[in-house]
Design an enzyme around this catalytic site. Structure first.
Site, PDB file in Angstrom:
ATOM      1  N   ARG A 193       0.840  -1.205   0.000  1.00 52.63           N
ATOM      2  CA  ARG A 193       0.000   0.000   0.000  1.00 52.63           C
ATOM      3  C   ARG A 193       0.870   1.248   0.000  1.00 52.63           C
ATOM      4  NH1 ARG A 193      -4.556   0.713   4.262  1.00 52.63           N
ATOM      5  NH2 ARG A 193      -5.088   2.394   2.819  1.00 52.63           N
ATOM      6  N   CYS A 240      -0.913   6.525   8.981  1.00 57.84           N
ATOM      7  CA  CYS A 240      -1.205   5.246   8.328  1.00 57.84           C
ATOM      8  C   CYS A 240      -2.288   5.512   7.293  1.00 57.84           C
ATOM      9  CB  CYS A 240      -1.632   4.202   9.360  1.00 57.84           C
ATOM     10  SG  CYS A 240      -2.966   4.756  10.455  1.00 57.84           S
TER      11      CYS A 240
END
Length: 300
Positions: free
Chosen positions: A199, A258
């Protein structure tokens, strides 16, 4: 009276529950793709007396969620304190929830989950942010508690008398997208992204509309902080790993993030366990950053 501010072992918690010291335990178990699974797990099995703290209803503002007439825009007393997919409720709203579940300023708080401290870290940080220093993560979660022979309950717990939790001076630093943007590329800011490496690199993006990462960010997936049994690595090992990641960068400049400000917290906790201080949190994280097309994005 013994105070715990980072981690607490299952054995220490067992002793604490027998000591008579004012204590409130929170179960923060959650499943991102199955939002009701956390409550179901709690009802099936939890530490006696634990209160369930739902990520989406207790630890996240209602801002941006679907309502009867489109997405909810929370304003005034309900205004969120951050952006992103899991915006923080403001401190006053959070204090109201703490009061409703019987959390008092004089209490030791212990938070745990079944998810590698991925979700209970959020409540740990929020309590610090609300001025409550005496909060600790149960090292190893419910699994460690059971392995140590700790008792468990099922079903709902009796309701607690309402308290009057008062938010104090912030003991944790929250930064927003503008602050991150203003300091981008400067020595005064070191970004650490806790998402999985695919990611971070932009190879996959299952949740947000844009793939990639904030330019200049370092990548440390949050699971790297843990041993195979789910407990945090020893302090010296964590210190060595973060020192290697940071190189010549000052740990005091670190801002954690995040996808939506949740899984960044194990990194922040790990740095504190390692003796590197309490770093800052960009709670909006990638889901907040990437919504603005004018903000730079890096891949690879």
């Amino acid at each position: 009276m013994t105070n715990y501010t980072t981690l607490i072992s299952a054995e220490q918690l067992q002793a604490l529950t027998k000591s008579g010291q004012p204590l409130r335990i929170f179960d923060c178990s959650f499943e991102l793709m199955q939002p009701h699974a956390g409550m179901q797990s709690y009802l099936k099995l939890h530490i006696p007396g634990a209160i369930y703290a739902d990520l989406e209803t207790a630890l996240t503002a209602r801002h941006g969620v679907p309502g009867a007439h489109g997405l909810i825009t929370a304003t005034g007393a309900d205004a969120p304190a951050s952006g992103g997919r899991h915006p923080l409720p403001n401190r006053e709203k959070f204090a109201t929830w703490l009061s409703s579940v019987g959390m008092g300023n004089e209490m030791q708080a212990v938070v745990y989950d079944r998810n590698q401290a991925n979700y209970c870290g959020r409540l740990w940080w929020m309590l610090k942010w609300a001025g409550h220093e005496n909060v600790a993560v149960l090292d190893g979660g419910l699994q460690a508690w059971q392995a140590a022979g700790g008792p468990v309950n099922s079903g709902e717990e009796p309701a607690h008398f309402q308290t009057s939790f008062l938010a104090g001076p912030e003991r944790a630093r929250l930064v927003d997208a503008q602050t991150v943007a203003d300091q981008l590329g400067r020595p005064a800011q070191t970004l650490i992204d806790a998402r999985a490496t695919p990611r971070f690199k932009g190879e996959v993006e299952p949740l947000d509309p844009v793939a990639g990462h904030i330019p200049g960010a370092l990548n440390r997936p949050f699971g790297l902080n843990l041993m195979p049994d789910g407990t945090f690595k020893p302090a010296e090992q964590l210190k060595a790993e973060f020192t290697a990641l940071l190189g010549q960068r000052d740990p005091a400049t670190v801002v954690h993030h995040c996808g939506s400000g949740v899984s960044a917290l194990p990194n922040l906790i790990a740095m504190e366990v390692a003796g590197l201080g309490r770093s800052a949190l960009y709670a909006g994280s990638w889901s907040d950053w990437c919504k603005d097309p004018d903000r730079p994005v890096a891949q690879g």
